[in-house]
Scaffold this active site. Structure first.
Site, PDB file in Angstrom:
ATOM      1  N   LYS A 199       0.834  -1.203   0.000  1.00 30.13           N
ATOM      2  CA  LYS A 199       0.000   0.000   0.000  1.00 30.13           C
ATOM      3  C   LYS A 199       0.868   1.252   0.000  1.00 30.13           C
ATOM      4  CE  LYS A 199      -0.427   0.102   5.054  1.00 30.13           C
ATOM      5  NZ  LYS A 199      -1.348   0.124   6.209  1.00 30.13           N
ATOM      6  N   TYR A 220      14.019  30.254   7.973  1.00 33.53           N
ATOM      7  CA  TYR A 220      12.890  31.011   8.500  1.00 33.53           C
ATOM      8  C   TYR A 220      12.896  31.084  10.022  1.00 33.53           C
ATOM      9  CZ  TYR A 220      10.716  30.667   3.867  1.00 33.53           C
ATOM     10  OH  TYR A 220      10.433  30.750   2.524  1.00 33.53           O
TER      11      TYR A 220
END
EC number: 5.1.1.1
Length: 411
Positions: free
Chosen positions: A39, A272
């Site tokens: 998956k 940042y």
């Protein structure tokens, strides 16, 4: 390292490692068949090549959560191997699943009739696994609803619309094998099996074991085990053992080329928010990967946390402590905030790295990458998550490069 001209990073996936991991899991659960769970694009490793490599290792089943994934698996591997899918909402393509010989898990009463409707369109019986909630509290038929579901399943089976071939469940705390809930869920599961068989269902497979239960709980193996993360060489129980302790080796290595290398003065803010400020004159390196590629923002460094680890510098097997010499290999941490497309590392005042040099974020450390590379579990600890998320969230724009011979279409 060779990268595509338009992207200076890559994930190298060793298909032979996937094959060998499945072989190891087969040896761990010798009385059971192995379903390799592929998956989420095979946990980020690539659905089609990973599925074929798992089959080369002896898996006889493949598992995919979503119905579209299951159909893609069938297209990739062709007829023969059994495929199971288990997560969908009303309106799923049940006729297509039955037509492509995909087993369907039924986890709610409404699903029985929708699966049967799809089977009638195709003109053949659907193969159904009853998924029972034995205590996880997630997807699955409750014990209270089971009698009514069995009555309806018996009627549909008599009609020829479906055949109940399996019973399945999922542990809540398989990664804590001594937790009392494991034994409790096992008792509920066995009670369910007896109830289903008493209703006249002839079961081919009973299955509850995920990766953690496969490697720690032999009593849970039954007829089929469903390893996921272990197929890709990561430990499902890192508190109990590293991959090698279970005969596994990681299949994925993530590496990139430095995009910018520049000298900055002491006291310079980085990324940042300036959550990292240089303590001395130093050299910064920009790695062109960020949270847009799946690098966890929670792996930011400086005052935000330890920062994700990165191996830089040096040659193979030349690993030294940071700052011990010009060009030595060393593991550094992300400096400051993880950005969408890039992260920064402080290479130190004596760095010799240049733009274009290769750094390894995590790797197999088995010949695919330089010795001493961090692994996905190291990144998980830095980000406060699990290794499953580290590899699965790796973005689609990062090229996957496959090495090894297992599972290739020409093999």
């Amino acid at each position: 390292m060779s990268t595509t001209p338009d992207y200076p990073a890559r994930a190298v996936v060793d298909l032979d490692a996937i094959r060998d991991n499945v072989r190891a899991l087969r040896a761990t659960a010798p009385t059971a068949q192995v379903m390799a769970v592929v998956k989420a694009d095979a946990y980020g490793h690539g659905l089609a090549p990973s599925a074929r490599a798992a089959l080369a290792g002896g898996a006889t089943w493949l598992g995919a959560a979503q119905s579209g994934e299951a159909l893609a698996v069938r297209a990739a591997v062709g007829p023969g191997p059994r495929i199971l899918t288990w997560l969908y909402a009303p309106g799923a393509p049940f006729a297509d699943l039955v037509r492509e010989d995909v087993d369907v898990a039924v986890a709610a009463p409404w699903a029985l009739d929708e699966v049967a409707d799809g089977a009638r369109v195709v003109g053949r019986a659907a193969r159904v696994h009853l998924k029972v909630d034995t205590g996880l509290g997630r997807n699955g038929i409750t014990p209270q609803d089971l009698p009514a579901v069995l009555d309806r399943a018996a009627a549909l089976q008599a009609e020829g619309a479906l055949t109940v071939v399996g019973v399945m469940s999922h542990f809540a705390l398989a990664d804590e094998p001594d937790d009392p809930s494991v034994k409790m869920q096992t008792h509920v599961f066995e009670d369910t099996i007896r109830t289903v068989e008493a209703a006249g269902m002839s079961l081919e497979v009973r299955h509850i074991a995920n990766s953690a239960a496969t490697v720690t709980n032999p009593s849970s193996h039954y007829d089929l085990v469903r390893p996921g993360i272990a197929v890709y060489g990561l430990s499902p129980v890192p508190q109990l053992g590293a991959p090698g302790d279970f005969g596994l080796r990681p299949a994925m290595t993530l590496e990139a080329r430095l995009a910018t290398v520049k000298r900055v003065p002491a006291g310079h803010g980085v990324s940042y928010g300036h959550f990292y400020v240089t303590e001395q004159d130093t050299v910064l390196g920009v790695i062109p990967l960020g949270y847009g590629d799946g690098i966890p923002r929670h792996a930011s460094g400086g005052s935000l946390g330890p920062g994700g680890p990165v191996l830089v510098g040096g040659a193979v097997d030349d690993v030294a402590a940071p700052g011990t010499g010009l060009g030595t290999a060393r593991v550094l941490r992300i400096a400051g905030r993880v950005c969408m497309d890039q992260v920064i590392i402080d290479l130190g005042p004596y760095a010799s790295e240049q733009a274009g040099d290769v750094v390894t974020l995590f790797g197999a450390s088995d010949g695919l990458t330089r010795a001493g590379a961090p692994n996905a579990e190291d990144w998980a600890r830095a980000a406060g998550t699990i290794s499953y998320e580290i590899v699965t969230r790796l973005g689609a724009r990062v090229p996957r490069v496959y090495v090894g011979t297992a599972g290739r279409e020409t093999a």
